[in-house]
Design an enzyme around this catalytic site. Structure first.
Site, PDB file in Angstrom:
ATOM      1  N   GLN A   1       8.105 -13.653  21.704  1.00  0.00           N
ATOM      2  CA  GLN A   1       8.029 -15.084  22.031  1.00  0.00           C
ATOM      3  C   GLN A   1       8.751 -15.956  21.016  1.00  0.00           C
ATOM      4  O   GLN A   1       8.197 -16.940  20.504  1.00  0.00           O
ATOM      5  CB  GLN A   1       6.561 -15.506  22.143  1.00  0.00           C
ATOM      6  CG  GLN A   1       5.837 -14.786  23.264  1.00  0.00           C
ATOM      7  CD  GLN A   1       4.391 -15.208  23.374  1.00  0.00           C
ATOM      8  OE1 GLN A   1       4.102 -16.383  23.540  1.00  0.00           O
ATOM      9  NE2 GLN A   1       3.493 -14.265  23.274  1.00  0.00           N
TER      10      GLN A   1
ATOM     11  N   ASP B   1       0.786  -1.254   0.000  1.00  0.00           N
ATOM     12  CA  ASP B   1       0.000   0.000   0.000  1.00  0.00           C
ATOM     13  C   ASP B   1       0.817   1.303   0.000  1.00  0.00           C
ATOM     14  O   ASP B   1       0.458   2.257   0.712  1.00  0.00           O
ATOM     15  CB  ASP B   1      -0.960   0.018   1.194  1.00  0.00           C
ATOM     16  CG  ASP B   1      -1.974  -1.121   1.164  1.00  0.00           C
ATOM     17  OD1 ASP B   1      -1.911  -1.945   0.244  1.00  0.00           O
ATOM     18  OD2 ASP B   1      -2.805  -1.195   2.087  1.00  0.00           O
TER      19      ASP B   1
ATOM     20  N   LYS C   1      -6.615  -4.922  -3.058  1.00  0.00           N
ATOM     21  CA  LYS C   1      -7.258  -5.546  -1.897  1.00  0.00           C
ATOM     22  C   LYS C   1      -8.298  -4.600  -1.299  1.00  0.00           C
ATOM     23  O   LYS C   1      -8.034  -3.414  -1.145  1.00  0.00           O
ATOM     24  CB  LYS C   1      -6.197  -5.932  -0.855  1.00  0.00           C
ATOM     25  CG  LYS C   1      -5.392  -4.771  -0.286  1.00  0.00           C
ATOM     26  CD  LYS C   1      -4.230  -5.300   0.546  1.00  0.00           C
ATOM     27  CE  LYS C   1      -3.499  -4.239   1.329  1.00  0.00           C
ATOM     28  NZ  LYS C   1      -4.259  -3.491   2.303  1.00  0.00           N
TER      29      LYS C   1
ATOM     30  N   CYS D   1      -2.177  -2.387   7.864  1.00  0.00           N
ATOM     31  CA  CYS D   1      -2.127  -3.322   6.732  1.00  0.00           C
ATOM     32  C   CYS D   1      -0.920  -4.246   6.767  1.00  0.00           C
ATOM     33  O   CYS D   1      -1.015  -5.404   6.349  1.00  0.00           O
ATOM     34  CB  CYS D   1      -2.212  -2.541   5.429  1.00  0.00           C
ATOM     35  SG  CYS D   1      -3.814  -1.718   5.262  1.00  0.00           S
TER      36      CYS D   1
ATOM     37  N   GLU E   1      -4.625  -0.777  -1.389  1.00  0.00           N
ATOM     38  CA  GLU E   1      -5.933  -0.860  -0.735  1.00  0.00           C
ATOM     39  C   GLU E   1      -6.908   0.021  -1.511  1.00  0.00           C
ATOM     40  O   GLU E   1      -6.595   1.184  -1.790  1.00  0.00           O
ATOM     41  CB  GLU E   1      -5.844  -0.383   0.715  1.00  0.00           C
ATOM     42  CG  GLU E   1      -7.202  -0.423   1.423  1.00  0.00           C
ATOM     43  CD  GLU E   1      -7.149  -0.034   2.898  1.00  0.00           C
ATOM     44  OE1 GLU E   1      -6.050   0.114   3.453  1.00  0.00           O
ATOM     45  OE2 GLU E   1      -8.236   0.125   3.486  1.00  0.00           O
TER      46      GLU E   1
ATOM     47  N   VAL F   1       3.159   0.294   4.284  1.00  0.00           N
ATOM     48  CA  VAL F   1       2.425   1.039   5.313  1.00  0.00           C
ATOM     49  C   VAL F   1       1.001   0.522   5.467  1.00  0.00           C
ATOM     50  O   VAL F   1       0.458  -0.047   4.529  1.00  0.00           O
ATOM     51  CB  VAL F   1       2.392   2.546   4.964  1.00  0.00           C
ATOM     52  CG1 VAL F   1       3.794   3.113   4.936  1.00  0.00           C
ATOM     53  CG2 VAL F   1       1.677   2.828   3.647  1.00  0.00           C
ATOM     54  N   THR F   2       0.398   0.784   6.637  1.00  0.00           N
ATOM     55  CA  THR F   2       1.048   1.218   7.852  1.00  0.00           C
ATOM     56  C   THR F   2       1.403  -0.025   8.669  1.00  0.00           C
ATOM     57  O   THR F   2       0.726  -1.045   8.575  1.00  0.00           O
ATOM     58  CB  THR F   2       0.160   2.163   8.707  1.00  0.00           C
ATOM     59  OG1 THR F   2      -1.013   1.453   9.125  1.00  0.00           O
ATOM     60  CG2 THR F   2      -0.254   3.392   7.927  1.00  0.00           C
TER      61      THR F   2
HETATM   62  N1  TIU Z   1      -2.491   0.413   4.255  1.00  0.00           N
HETATM   63  C1  TIU Z   1      -3.026   0.663   5.460  1.00  0.00           C
HETATM   64  O1  TIU Z   1      -2.424   0.445   6.493  1.00  0.00           O
HETATM   65  N2  TIU Z   1      -4.281   1.223   5.472  1.00  0.00           N
HETATM   66  C2  TIU Z   1      -4.793   1.865   6.529  1.00  0.00           C
HETATM   67  O2  TIU Z   1      -5.984   2.020   6.629  1.00  0.00           O
HETATM   68  N3  TIU Z   1      -3.876   2.341   7.408  1.00  0.00           N
HETATM   69  C3  TIU Z   1      -4.148   3.095   8.493  1.00  0.00           C
HETATM   70  O3  TIU Z   1      -3.240   3.338   9.231  1.00  0.00           O
HETATM   71  N4  TIU Z   1      -5.377   3.532   8.688  1.00  0.00           N
END
Ligand code: TIU
Length: 222
Positions: A202, A24, A129, A162, A72, A157-158
Site C-alpha cells: 500500500q 538479534d 530487549k 523481531c 533478545e 533476524v527473524t
Molecule cells: N529475534 C527473533 O526474531 N526472535 C524470535 O523469537 N524469532 C523467532 O523466529 N522465533
C-alpha cells in the site's frame, strides 16, 4: 543526502540522521548447535544474512552512521520473563534452562551473544530487549531521539518476528525504516516473503524494502 533504489519508491536519507539497526544476530538464533537449531530449525537460512550485513556494517561505520545492535534475552533471575513466554511452546528446554551454549536467552551467556562476524565495536550501543520489538521496555527510542535519528536501516533476524515487530514499533514512533531483504532472514522462507510484502504494501504502509547492494551504492553517493 543519499538515495537508495527501494520499493515502493526510493528511500532518501542523511547518514547523520539515519541509524543502522541490527536485530538479534545472536549465536542462539544463528549458530549451529544453538537454541534455534535445537528447536529443529535450519540455521543456514539465517546464516545467509551474515555476509551482506557485514558489508553494510562496514560501510555504515566508514560513513560514521550510528550503529545499534540488539539482543533478545532476559535477566539471570528471569524476573523480566513473562510466564506466557516461558510456558509457550511447551519446550522441554526453554528460556532460562541450560542449553547448548549456556542458559537459553539469558544475558551474559554465550548463546545470548552476538556472532563473532558482527561483533559490536567499542562505542556502538547494544540494546538488551526482553521482547520481540526493540522498543518495548528498552531505551532505544530515547537513544535515537537524543541523537536526532529519524530513519533506520534495519537488518537481522527473524524477518517476521523481531524485525517486523520492531519496524511496526518504529513506524508508530515516527521513524522511517528501510529493510534490506538480503540482510534479514527467517527459518521460514514463506514468512520472509510475506513479511517483506507487508512492509512495502500500500505504498509503503510500514516502510521500504531494498537490498544491500543498492544500499551500498546509495551510501557511496551520499
Ligand atoms: N529475534 C527473533 O526474531 N526472535 C524470535 O523469537 N524469532 C523467532 O523466529 N522465533
Amino acid at each position: 543526502m543519499a538515495s537508495v533504489q527501494a520499493e515502493p519508491y526510493e528511500f532518501t536519507f542523511d547518514p547523520r540522521s539515519c541509524a543502522l539497526l541490527i536485530i538479534d544476530m545472536q549465536r542462539d538464533f544463528v549458530d549451529p548447535g544453538g537454541f534455534g537449531e535445537a528447536l529443529g530449525n535450519d540455521v543456514s537460512l539465517l546464516r545467509r544474512a551474515i555476509a551482506p550485513i557485514r558489508k553494510v556494517l562496514d560501510a555504515a561505520r566508514r560513513k560514521g552512521m550510528l550503529v545499534i545492535h540488539t539482543r533478545e534475552g532476559h535477566r539471570a533471575d528471569l524476573s523480566d520473563l513473562p510466564q506466557s513466554k516461558k510456558l509457550r511452546g511447551r519446550l522441554k528446554t526453554g528460556i532460562g534452562d541450560a542449553g547448548p551454549m549456556g542458559r537459553i536467552l539469558v544475558r551474559g551467556e554465550r548463546g545470548h551473544g552476538i556472532v563473532d562476524e558482527l561483533k559490536p565495536a567499542a562505542g556502538e550501543p547494544v540494546v538488551d530487549k526482553p521482547g520481540k520489538g526493540a522498543f518495548y521496555a528498552t531505551d532505544l527510542d530515547a537513544m535515537l531521539h537524543h541523537r536526532g535519528i529519524r530513519q533506520l536501516v534495519v537488518c537481522g533476524v527473524t524477518t517476521e518476528v523481531c524485525v517486523q515487530t520492531t519496524v511496526r514499533e518504529a513506524n508508530d514512533r515516527g521513524y522511517d525504516c528501510l529493510v534490506l531483504e538480503d540482510c534479514v532472514a527467517s527459518y521460514f522462507p514463506e514468512f520472509q516473503a510475506a513479511a517483506l510484502k507487508m512492509i512495502k504494501a500500500q505504498g509503503g504502509i510500514f516502510g521500504w524494502v531494498g537490498d544491500s547492494a543498492r544500499f551500498l551504492e546509495g551510501l557511496a553517493g551520499a
